[in-house]
Scaffold this motif. Structure first.
Motif, PDB file in Angstrom:
ATOM      1  N   HIS A  11      20.653  34.011  52.312  1.00  0.00           N
ATOM      2  CA  HIS A  11      20.304  32.954  53.224  1.00  0.00           C
ATOM      3  C   HIS A  11      18.991  32.911  53.469  1.00  0.00           C
ATOM      4  CE1 HIS A  11      21.588  36.511  55.684  1.00  0.00           C
ATOM      5  NE2 HIS A  11      20.614  35.761  56.604  1.00  0.00           N
ATOM      6  N   ARG A  12      18.147  34.125  53.213  1.00  0.00           N
ATOM      7  CA  ARG A  12      16.827  34.367  53.517  1.00  0.00           C
ATOM      8  C   ARG A  12      16.088  34.456  52.012  1.00  0.00           C
ATOM      9  NH1 ARG A  12      17.644  37.908  58.058  1.00  0.00           N
ATOM     10  NH2 ARG A  12      17.261  39.717  56.616  1.00  0.00           N
ATOM     11  N   MET A  13      16.758  34.303  51.046  1.00  0.00           N
ATOM     12  CA  MET A  13      15.922  34.365  49.637  1.00  0.00           C
ATOM     13  C   MET A  13      15.104  33.267  49.503  1.00  0.00           C
ATOM     14  SD  MET A  13      17.597  35.458  46.039  1.00  0.00           S
ATOM     15  CE  MET A  13      17.913  37.064  46.399  1.00  0.00           C
ATOM     16  N   SER A  18      19.893  47.070  31.558  1.00  0.00           N
ATOM     17  CA  SER A  18      20.579  46.013  32.509  1.00  0.00           C
ATOM     18  C   SER A  18      20.546  46.938  34.102  1.00  0.00           C
ATOM     19  CB  SER A  18      21.538  45.828  31.977  1.00  0.00           C
ATOM     20  OG  SER A  18      22.576  44.789  32.891  1.00  0.00           O
ATOM     21  N   SER A  19      21.744  46.730  34.362  1.00  0.00           N
ATOM     22  CA  SER A  19      21.929  47.430  35.682  1.00  0.00           C
ATOM     23  C   SER A  19      23.401  47.412  36.311  1.00  0.00           C
ATOM     24  CB  SER A  19      21.072  46.803  36.763  1.00  0.00           C
ATOM     25  OG  SER A  19      21.542  47.158  38.158  1.00  0.00           O
ATOM     26  N   ILE A  20      23.733  48.332  37.039  1.00  0.00           N
ATOM     27  CA  ILE A  20      25.392  48.242  37.704  1.00  0.00           C
ATOM     28  C   ILE A  20      25.231  47.131  38.234  1.00  0.00           C
ATOM     29  CG2 ILE A  20      24.417  49.643  39.702  1.00  0.00           C
ATOM     30  CD1 ILE A  20      27.103  50.815  39.830  1.00  0.00           C
ATOM     31  N   ASN A  25      19.392  37.319  43.063  1.00  0.00           N
ATOM     32  CA  ASN A  25      18.384  37.222  41.967  1.00  0.00           C
ATOM     33  C   ASN A  25      18.563  38.103  40.737  1.00  0.00           C
ATOM     34  OD1 ASN A  25      17.366  38.872  43.851  1.00  0.00           O
ATOM     35  ND2 ASN A  25      15.455  38.034  44.116  1.00  0.00           N
ATOM     36  N   TYR A  26      18.506  39.429  41.391  1.00  0.00           N
ATOM     37  CA  TYR A  26      18.507  40.521  40.330  1.00  0.00           C
ATOM     38  C   TYR A  26      19.792  40.693  39.665  1.00  0.00           C
ATOM     39  CZ  TYR A  26      17.696  45.534  39.323  1.00  0.00           C
ATOM     40  OH  TYR A  26      17.638  46.799  38.625  1.00  0.00           O
ATOM     41  N   ALA A  27      20.891  40.524  40.383  1.00  0.00           N
ATOM     42  CA  ALA A  27      22.207  40.696  39.536  1.00  0.00           C
ATOM     43  C   ALA A  27      22.244  39.769  38.549  1.00  0.00           C
ATOM     44  CB  ALA A  27      23.441  40.515  40.756  1.00  0.00           C
ATOM     45  N   GLY A  75      23.164  53.373  36.914  1.00  0.00           N
ATOM     46  CA  GLY A  75      23.564  52.888  38.443  1.00  0.00           C
ATOM     47  C   GLY A  75      22.275  53.312  39.066  1.00  0.00           C
ATOM     48  N   TYR A  76      22.415  53.906  40.218  1.00  0.00           N
ATOM     49  CA  TYR A  76      21.336  54.063  41.224  1.00  0.00           C
ATOM     50  C   TYR A  76      20.767  55.484  40.799  1.00  0.00           C
ATOM     51  CZ  TYR A  76      22.337  50.241  44.344  1.00  0.00           C
ATOM     52  OH  TYR A  76      22.534  49.068  44.769  1.00  0.00           O
ATOM     53  N   ILE A  77      19.272  55.357  40.239  1.00  0.00           N
ATOM     54  CA  ILE A  77      18.536  56.348  39.688  1.00  0.00           C
ATOM     55  C   ILE A  77      17.434  56.507  40.516  1.00  0.00           C
ATOM     56  CG2 ILE A  77      17.197  57.041  37.629  1.00  0.00           C
ATOM     57  CD1 ILE A  77      20.299  56.328  36.797  1.00  0.00           C
TER      58      ILE A  77
HETATM   59  N1  CAA Z   1      27.901  44.692  52.395  1.00  0.00           N
HETATM   60  C1  CAA Z   1      28.094  44.055  53.589  1.00  0.00           C
HETATM   61  N2  CAA Z   1      27.142  43.716  54.680  1.00  0.00           N
HETATM   62  C2  CAA Z   1      25.966  44.158  54.249  1.00  0.00           C
HETATM   63  C3  CAA Z   1      25.589  45.040  53.318  1.00  0.00           C
HETATM   64  C4  CAA Z   1      26.629  45.081  52.370  1.00  0.00           C
HETATM   65  N3  CAA Z   1      26.412  45.776  50.950  1.00  0.00           N
HETATM   66  N4  CAA Z   1      24.388  45.364  53.418  1.00  0.00           N
HETATM   67  C5  CAA Z   1      23.979  44.806  54.627  1.00  0.00           C
HETATM   68  N5  CAA Z   1      24.920  44.102  55.273  1.00  0.00           N
HETATM   69  C6  CAA Z   1      24.885  43.616  56.531  1.00  0.00           C
HETATM   70  C7  CAA Z   1      24.517  44.512  57.405  1.00  0.00           C
HETATM   71  O1  CAA Z   1      25.458  45.250  58.019  1.00  0.00           O
HETATM   72  C8  CAA Z   1      23.848  43.794  58.738  1.00  0.00           C
HETATM   73  O2  CAA Z   1      24.790  43.045  59.284  1.00  0.00           O
HETATM   74  P1  CAA Z   1      24.821  42.831  60.919  1.00  0.00           P
HETATM   75  O3  CAA Z   1      23.539  41.917  61.050  1.00  0.00           O
HETATM   76  O4  CAA Z   1      26.199  42.105  61.246  1.00  0.00           O
HETATM   77  O5  CAA Z   1      24.435  44.149  61.300  1.00  0.00           O
HETATM   78  C9  CAA Z   1      23.338  42.607  57.830  1.00  0.00           C
HETATM   79  O6  CAA Z   1      23.996  42.626  56.602  1.00  0.00           O
HETATM   80  C10 CAA Z   1      21.842  42.769  57.419  1.00  0.00           C
HETATM   81  O7  CAA Z   1      21.655  44.046  57.062  1.00  0.00           O
HETATM   82  P2  CAA Z   1      20.214  44.542  57.068  1.00  0.00           P
HETATM   83  O8  CAA Z   1      19.933  45.172  58.545  1.00  0.00           O
HETATM   84  O9  CAA Z   1      20.123  45.687  55.884  1.00  0.00           O
HETATM   85  O10 CAA Z   1      19.412  43.448  56.584  1.00  0.00           O
HETATM   86  P3  CAA Z   1      17.834  43.309  56.138  1.00  0.00           P
HETATM   87  O11 CAA Z   1      17.417  41.856  56.243  1.00  0.00           O
HETATM   88  O12 CAA Z   1      16.941  44.246  56.701  1.00  0.00           O
HETATM   89  O13 CAA Z   1      18.170  43.939  54.708  1.00  0.00           O
HETATM   90  C11 CAA Z   1      18.556  43.950  52.243  1.00  0.00           C
HETATM   91  C12 CAA Z   1      18.669  43.146  53.617  1.00  0.00           C
HETATM   92  C13 CAA Z   1      17.207  43.613  51.795  1.00  0.00           C
HETATM   93  C14 CAA Z   1      19.608  43.288  51.469  1.00  0.00           C
HETATM   94  C15 CAA Z   1      18.959  45.519  52.561  1.00  0.00           C
HETATM   95  O14 CAA Z   1      20.070  45.600  53.076  1.00  0.00           O
HETATM   96  C16 CAA Z   1      19.022  46.244  51.128  1.00  0.00           C
HETATM   97  O15 CAA Z   1      17.650  46.478  50.806  1.00  0.00           O
HETATM   98  N6  CAA Z   1      20.095  46.406  50.699  1.00  0.00           N
HETATM   99  C17 CAA Z   1      20.192  47.393  49.614  1.00  0.00           C
HETATM  100  C18 CAA Z   1      19.873  46.161  48.060  1.00  0.00           C
HETATM  101  C19 CAA Z   1      20.046  47.036  47.075  1.00  0.00           C
HETATM  102  O16 CAA Z   1      21.108  47.650  46.780  1.00  0.00           O
HETATM  103  N7  CAA Z   1      19.190  46.968  46.158  1.00  0.00           N
HETATM  104  C20 CAA Z   1      18.964  47.859  45.121  1.00  0.00           C
HETATM  105  C21 CAA Z   1      17.602  48.122  44.669  1.00  0.00           C
HETATM  106  S1  CAA Z   1      17.639  49.312  43.314  1.00  0.00           S
HETATM  107  C22 CAA Z   1      18.046  48.381  41.891  1.00  0.00           C
HETATM  108  O17 CAA Z   1      18.184  47.372  42.226  1.00  0.00           O
HETATM  109  C23 CAA Z   1      18.261  49.286  40.823  1.00  0.00           C
HETATM  110  C24 CAA Z   1      19.310  49.292  40.241  1.00  0.00           C
HETATM  111  O18 CAA Z   1      19.445  48.638  39.029  1.00  0.00           O
HETATM  112  C25 CAA Z   1      20.634  49.560  41.057  1.00  0.00           C
END
Ligand code: CAA
Length: 240
Positions: free
Chosen positions: A92-94, A133-135, A146-148, A178-180
């Motif tokens: 919703h914020r992307m 790719s990625s998990i 977007n990434y997925a 996975g997460y590295i």
């Molecule tokens: N499942 C369900 N709800 C979730 C959730 C999840 N996995 N993660 C966050 N939420 C919920 C929170 O509980 C929160 O809910 P409330 O408002 O009710 O408390 C709400 O979503 C907002 O969460 P945040 O405070 O985290 O929101 P934000 O806007 O600050 O950040 C985000 C959002 C940017 C997505 C942040 O949660 C984030 O960075 N998440 C990690 C995403 C991720 O795993 N990225 C991988 C990067 S590494 C990579 O990509 C390499 C690879 O291949 C593995």
């Protein structure tokens, strides 16, 4: 003569480990980077691996860059499409920009990297295409629509290329890390990261070298029957 390998995003993170492992395995390696000149210069100084700067999201830049690599090192036998970025945000914020930047680098970047080397691989009757790719392309991830999408798209690319290249001695395979422990994962908020680590049965993040050894396996001349596959390296966090 040593085979030549190109690794995009090859001077940092998982890519740097891949470049180094391929060099150690006897390949002549070129690593690309997009912006961080200082990191690239340090990487070259420390490893002796040549670095090249271009934007994988731009077809003409990629084509010209690949021509330079081939002039310097010879025809590319192994291409590792590793360059990738994140622009995480809940859907919703992307923004459309966050969507497009990730598509350009992670998905179109794979096309732009493989397409220019493909005709030469076909002519020579040998090639190894390895896409990182990625998990999260397998399971999806909160905050990564977007990434997925791009990482799932990568799997479609390799499964199709595997069929097109097979008769010409070319294999195409994907690795789903996975997460590295890289800067990309360290940029995830600590609280979120801790909750992710809690979901990994191995109880820790992976090491870049653990992905690099999968690449060395797939790149080998005697890996020709492994084609169209996905190697999952995620500490048991997710099974397909
Ligand atoms: N499942 C369900 N709800 C979730 C959730 C999840 N996995 N993660 C966050 N939420 C919920 C929170 O509980 C929160 O809910 P409330 O408002 O009710 O408390 C709400 O979503 C907002 O969460 P945040 O405070 O985290 O929101 P934000 O806007 O600050 O950040 C985000 C959002 C940017 C997505 C942040 O949660 C984030 O960075 N998440 C990690 C995403 C991720 O795993 N990225 C991988 C990067 S590494 C990579 O990509 C390499 C690879 O291949 C593995």
């Amino acid at each position: 003569m040593a085979r030549t390998a190109l690794v995009t995003g090859g001077s940092r993170g998982i890519g740097a480990a891949i470049s180094k492992a391929l060099k150690a395995a006897g390949y002549s390696v070129a690593a690309t980077y997009a912006g961080n000149d200082e990191a690239a210069a340090t990487f070259t100084e420390e490893t002796g691996i040549k670095t090249y700067k271009w934007n994988v999201g731009d077809y003409e830049e990629s084509k010209a860059g690949i021509a330079r690599v081939e002039q310097d090192l010879g025809p590319i036998d192994v291409v590792v499409a590793n360059a990738g970025i994140t622009r995480d945000a809940p859907f919703h914020r992307m923004t459309p920009e966050q969507w497009q930047q990730v598509i350009d680098t992670n998905l179109t970047g794979v096309f732009n990297t493989v397409h220019p080397v493909w005709p030469g691989m076909r002519e020579r009757g040998f090639g190894r295409v390895i896409v990182i790719s990625s998990i999260n392309g397998q399971k999806g991830q909160f905050g990564q629509v977007n990434y997925a999408a791009t990482k799932a798209g990568d799997l479609g690319i390799v499964k199709s290329l595997a069929q097109e290249g097979a008769a010409k001695g070319i294999t195409a395979n994907a690795i789903c890390p996975g997460y590295i422990a890289t800067e990309m994962v360290m940029a995830v908020p600590e609280k979120v990261r801790d909750s992710i680590i809690a979901q990994i049965p191995t109880g820790r993040l992976g090491e870049p070298e653990e992905i690099a050894r999968c690449v060395v396996f797939l790149a080998a001349d005697d890996a020709g029957f492994v084609n169209g596959s996905t190697i999952t390296a995620n500490g048991g966090q997710f099974f397909v």
